[in-house]
Design a protein around this motif. Structure first.
Motif: not given
Length: 276
Positions: A112-113, A194-195, A208-209, A215-217
Motif C-alpha cells: 500500500k502506497a 502503509y508500506d 529512506v526507511v 513499525g517501519s515505512v
C-alpha cells in the motif's frame, strides 16, 4: 528517441508560472519516458504567484505534455498542493484518464502506497498563509539571483552554488522543520499500515526507511523542479530517485501556430481563471 516504459512516475513542486521553474529541462525529461501512471504530487502550477505576463512556451509545453500522456492512455493523478490549492474545489473530478484529487492510495505489487503533497503539516501554510505566500515570492527572487551568481561562477570556471540550500542547511529551524515533516508523515503512515508514504512540498528529494516503536515505512519525497530537478520512478518492483543531470538535450522554443496559441489561451483560462 526510444522512450523508457515506467510503471509510475511521481513529480511535485514544478511551480509553473514562476521564474525559478526549469520547464525546458522537465519537457526534455518527459519526452524520454512513457509512464503507465503519472502522479503530480502538488504545486505543479503556482497559482499563488501566477502572473499573466509570465507563462513562457516551455511552461505550456509541460502542461501539453501531461495532457498528451492522459490522452494516450496514461493514468494521471493531479494531487493538489498549497500553491495550487485553488484546484481543490475541483477535487474528485475525473476527465477520462485525468483526475484531480487531494490524495491517492494505490496498491503496488501487493504493498500500500499513500501519496499526498504534505502542506497539511506546514503551520505557516495553515495558520499564516500570507507569510507563506510572501516567503514564496522571496524564494522565487532568490532563485533568480542564484541563477545570475551561477552564470558568473561558470564563466569563471567554478562550480555552481545553491544559495537556498546553503541557507536551509545553516538555519536550524529549517533543518528541524524538514526532520519533523518526515517524522510526522512516516508516523502517520506506520499507524495506518502503509508500506510507502510519498510526499513533496519541502523540496528535499529522499528515499529512506523510517522506523518507530510501531513499525517501519518507506518514506519517499520527489523533490522539485526548481533546484533539484528530481522525480521518483517505480519500475520492476523498485523505486528509484531520478535526478536530471543535463544528460538530455534541451530543445529551444519554437514558434507556435495561431491554433496552438488559441488552444493555450483557452487551456490557461480553464485552469487558472475559472474561479467561483
Amino acid at each position: 528517441m526510444k522512450k523508457r516504459i515506467v510503471d509510475i512516475v511521481v513529480l511535485s513542486d514544478v511551480h509553473l508560472g514562476t521564474y525559478g521553474c526549469h520547464a525546458k529541462e522537465l519537457v526534455a525529461y518527459l519526452s524520454t519516458i512513457k509512464p503507465k501512471t503519472l502522479i503530480l504530487n502538488g504545486d505543479i502550477i503556482d497559482i499563488w504567484q501566477f502572473r499573466k505576463s509570465y507563462f513562457p512556451k516551455s511552461h505550456m509545453k509541460v502542461v501539453k505534455r501531461i495532457l498528451d500522456f492522459a490522452a494516450k492512455g496514461t493514468t494521471v493523478y493531479y494531487i493538489t498542493g498549497n500553491h495550487d490549492e485553488m484546484l481543490r474545489k475541483f477535487s474528485d473530478t475525473t476527465m477520462g484518464n485525468f483526475s484531480i484529487v487531494d490524495k491517492v492510495v494505490l496498491e503496488i505489487d501487493g504493498k500500500k502506497a499513500w501519496f499526498f503533497h504534505g502542506d497539511v503539516f506546514d503551520n505557516s501554510v495553515n495558520h499564516a498563509k500570507w507569510i507563506a505566500k510572501l516567503g514564496g515570492i522571496g524564494y522565487d527572487y532568490l532563485i533568480l539571483l542564484n541563477r545570475f551568481v551561477n552564470w558568473c561562477l561558470v564563466k569563471m570556471g567554478r562550480e555552481p552554488y545553491s544559495l537556498s540550500k546553503k541557507i536551509k542547511s545553516s538555519v536550524k529551524k529549517a533543518v528541524k522543520f524538514i526532520s519533523d515533516f518526515e517524522a510526522i508523515a512516516s508516523d502517520l503512515a506506520i499507524e495506518n499500515n502503509y508500506d510507502y508514504v510519498v510526499c513533496g512540498h519541502i523540496h528535499e528529494p529522499k528515499m529512506v526507511v523510517k522506523e518507530n516503536k510501531k513499525g517501519s515505512v518507506n518514506y519517499l519525497n520527489s523533490g522539485d523542479w526548481i533546484e533539484n530537478l528530481t522525480s521518483l520512478e517505480y519500475h520492476n518492483k523498485e523505486w528509484k530517485l531520478y535526478r536530471y543531470m543535463n544528460e538530455i538535450e534541451v530543445e529551444t522554443e519554437e514558434d507556435t501556430s495561431n491554433n496552438e496559441i488559441i488552444l493555450e489561451n483557452e487551456l490557461m483560462t480553464a485552469l487558472l481563471f475559472n474561479r467561483k
